[in-house]
Motif scaffolding. Structure first.
Motif: not given
Ligand code: ATP
Ligand code: MG
Lengths: 307, 234
Positions: B143-153
């Motif tokens: 989830l932490a990983m997916a959430r970070a990817l949601m930011a389009r880093p």
């Protein structure tokens, strides 16, 4: 039984005001783990601004409608900056300090606001000019008025609006995230300072409207009125589970009901030894009982759930 | 260079945990930062993300000065950290956590990105309405990983994504890191498992008590006798 119905109606109306004020305590606590003792005094300022507006309106032959609109607008315009000022000057510099420091500051700010109000409005009891003339309404043997019903409805409307804001708006999401962890919220791109300021502004706006309604309900204002009102609203917040928004709403309504029913029947129950002037005791009895039996409140999480 | 920090120093109270290091990551790179416990890896990432103030040094992200840039601003620029120990919002649902990940974004189709995350981690999809606090450690890392990817880093910093996870989950997480990297996202990876980290990255830095003591191509470091002795258990 009409006394029962009467006490329930009275309890709901005062309780809805407790709930609105309790929201200000609980939202700030949820985000900062700080009890903003000055919040009750912000409500007092809202009430006394209403007194000033009504005095002006009465002197200039204004009718009730425009005077009310003006009173609500003026108290929001005064209370919101006041709340923001308190946050910025008294709490923000102490955000990383030990917990006792902001608590002492909170009490200091509360006293400061009270005595500033005494300078502006004097230490007299101020009776609100009777611009608003409530029409009595009978409900099954109990009496209320259109004003009282309006207070209840507006309060419920504000609660609904707040729940919607917290659940669905961008700022509401930021508030919930910040309440769990400032660092994590910051890592999502939330401007935490802004969210905290918004929380104070929102609480103060609700408090301002509660102040208007409180003085309309009782017809009397006083520079220390925020103290007792604040303590009771705080009790309501603790009863519901401090930090929990729905809890504050439930706690406020419940506390209003408990107080009203208890003071309505205390004369009968004690054979006339204690009268309804003991009503304030019940709020604090509730506070003590909650703190002893269920410190997390009716809807509160255990403290371990806080991220 | 997409991210650059020079002479970066970070202190806790009076004690310096990072003592003047130079780190640079170029666009598209996957760079590892390895070192023993307490070497200062987490402190470095937190300083780069804006969670800790720099006591000295200067840096830039995409050409913009970094040192005074507030935390929330860095995220908006695309510099995103998945903190040590995951850090999910325990009292928000999985869907709400993902939504928070996209908070800083003003663009694009967030719902479509969320579907992409669910495709990447089907286990999150099954539990989308569940509170994140009820997830297992591995699920929380996903989830932490997916959430970070949601930011389009543009630059994704990961602090020990494999910590405390079962081998299967570690494999999934590292596969995701490789995929994300292959899609062009720049990655700075802190990892206890030095072998794994050096295997998937192009370059690496080795930290020891607050200083960078070695750096270079990951393949060279894998062959370096000092690294083999100290971090690869040989
Ligand atoms: N909040 C803090 N207050 C004081 N000292 C700290 C704090 N956090 C870390 N330190 C110290 O700073 C040094 C670097 O810690 P850091 O967490 O950056 O190491 P690390 O390389 O991430 O280690 P690990 O592999 O165990 O995660 C350590 O000596 C640690 O004790
Ligand atoms: Mg670490």
């Amino acid at each position: 039984m009409d006394t029962l119905l009467q006490q329930i109606i009275n309890g709901l109306i005062q309780g809805s005001l407790y709930a609105i004020v309790a929201l200000g305590y609980t939202m700030v606590y949820g985000i900062l783990e700080l009890i903003n003792f000055a919040h009750g005094d912000v409500v007092m300022v809202g009430a006394l601004v209403t007194y000033t507006v009504f005095s002006f309106a009465a002197a200039h032959g204004m009718s009730a409608g425009p005077a009310l609109v003006l009173a609500v607008a003026a108290s929001i315009v005064v209370c919101v900056p006041l709340g923001l000022f308190i946050e910025r000057v008294a709490y923000r510099p102490l955000r990383r300090a030990q917990r006792l420091a902001p608590l002492i500051t909170a009490i200091g700010v509360s006293i400061l606001v009270e005595y500033a109000a005494a300078l502006i409005w004097s230490k007299q009891y101020l009776s609100l000019p009777e611009l608003v003339k409530p029409t009595p309404i009978q409900i099954g043997g109990a009496s209320t008025s259109d004003l009282q019903i309006a207070i209840l409805l507006i309060s419920l409307l504000m609660m609904g609006g707040l729940l919607w804001l917290i659940k669905y708006t961008r700022m509401g999401k930021a508030m919930r995230a910040t309440a769990q962890s400032h660092d994590l919220a910051g890592l999502m791109g939330v401007n935490v300072d802004q969210v905290i300021a918004f929380t104070f502004a929102l609480g103060s706006a609700l408090g301002a409207i509660a102040g208007v309604m409180q003085i309309l309900y009782y017809g009397i204002g006083h520079y220390l009125m925020g103290f007792m009102l604040g303590l009771k609203a705080f009790t309501a917040a603790v009863l519901g589970g401090i930090g929990n928004v729905q809890g504050a709403m439930l706690g406020g309504l419940l506390l209003g009901l408990i107080e009203s029913l208890a003071s309505g029947y205390i004369g009968d129950l004690t054979g006339g030894v204690l009268g309804s002037n003991y009503r304030d005791v019940f709020a604090f009895l509730v506070l003590v009982l909650v703190l002893v039996l269920r410190p997390s409140g009716l809807m509160g999480q255990k403290s371990g759930d806080r991220a | 260079m997409l991210l650059e920090a020079a002479k970066l120093e970070v202190a806790y109270g009076g004690i310096r945990a990072v003592k003047g290091i130079d780190i640079a990551v170029d666009s598209g790179e996957l760079v590892a930062l390895i070192g023993a416990n307490g070497a200062g890896k987490t402190t470095t990432l937190k300083a780069l993300a804006g969670m800790l103030p720099w006591t000295a040094g200067h840096g830039s992200f995409d050409g913009k000065p970094l040192r005074e840039m507030p935390l929330h601003q860095r995220v908006r620029q695309g510099l995103v950290l998945v903190p040590e120990g995951r850090g999910v919002f325990a009292r928000l649902s999985i869907a709400e956590n993902l939504d928070m990940g996209a908070y800083a974004r003003r663009d694009g189709d967030i719902a479509a990105d969320m579907e992409r995350m669910y495709a990447l981690f089907p286990r999150l999809k099954d539990r989308r309405t569940q509170l994140a606090g009820t997830l297992s450690g591995g699920e929380q890392q996903m989830l932490a990983m997916a959430r970070a990817l949601m930011a389009r880093p543009r630059l994704l910093m990961l602090d020990e994504p494999s910590m405390g996870l079962a081998p299967m989950v570690v494999e999934l997480i590292f596969k995701t890191i490789r995929d994300v990297s292959a899609q062009g996202v720049t990655i700075l990876l802190v990892e206890q498992n030095a072998r794994l980290a050096l295997t998937i990255s192009q370059r690496a830095y080795v930290m020891e008590s607050g200083l960078v003591t070695l750096s270079g191509k990951a393949s060279d470091l894998l062959d370096n006798p000092k690294v083999r002795a100290a971090y690869l258990g040989e």
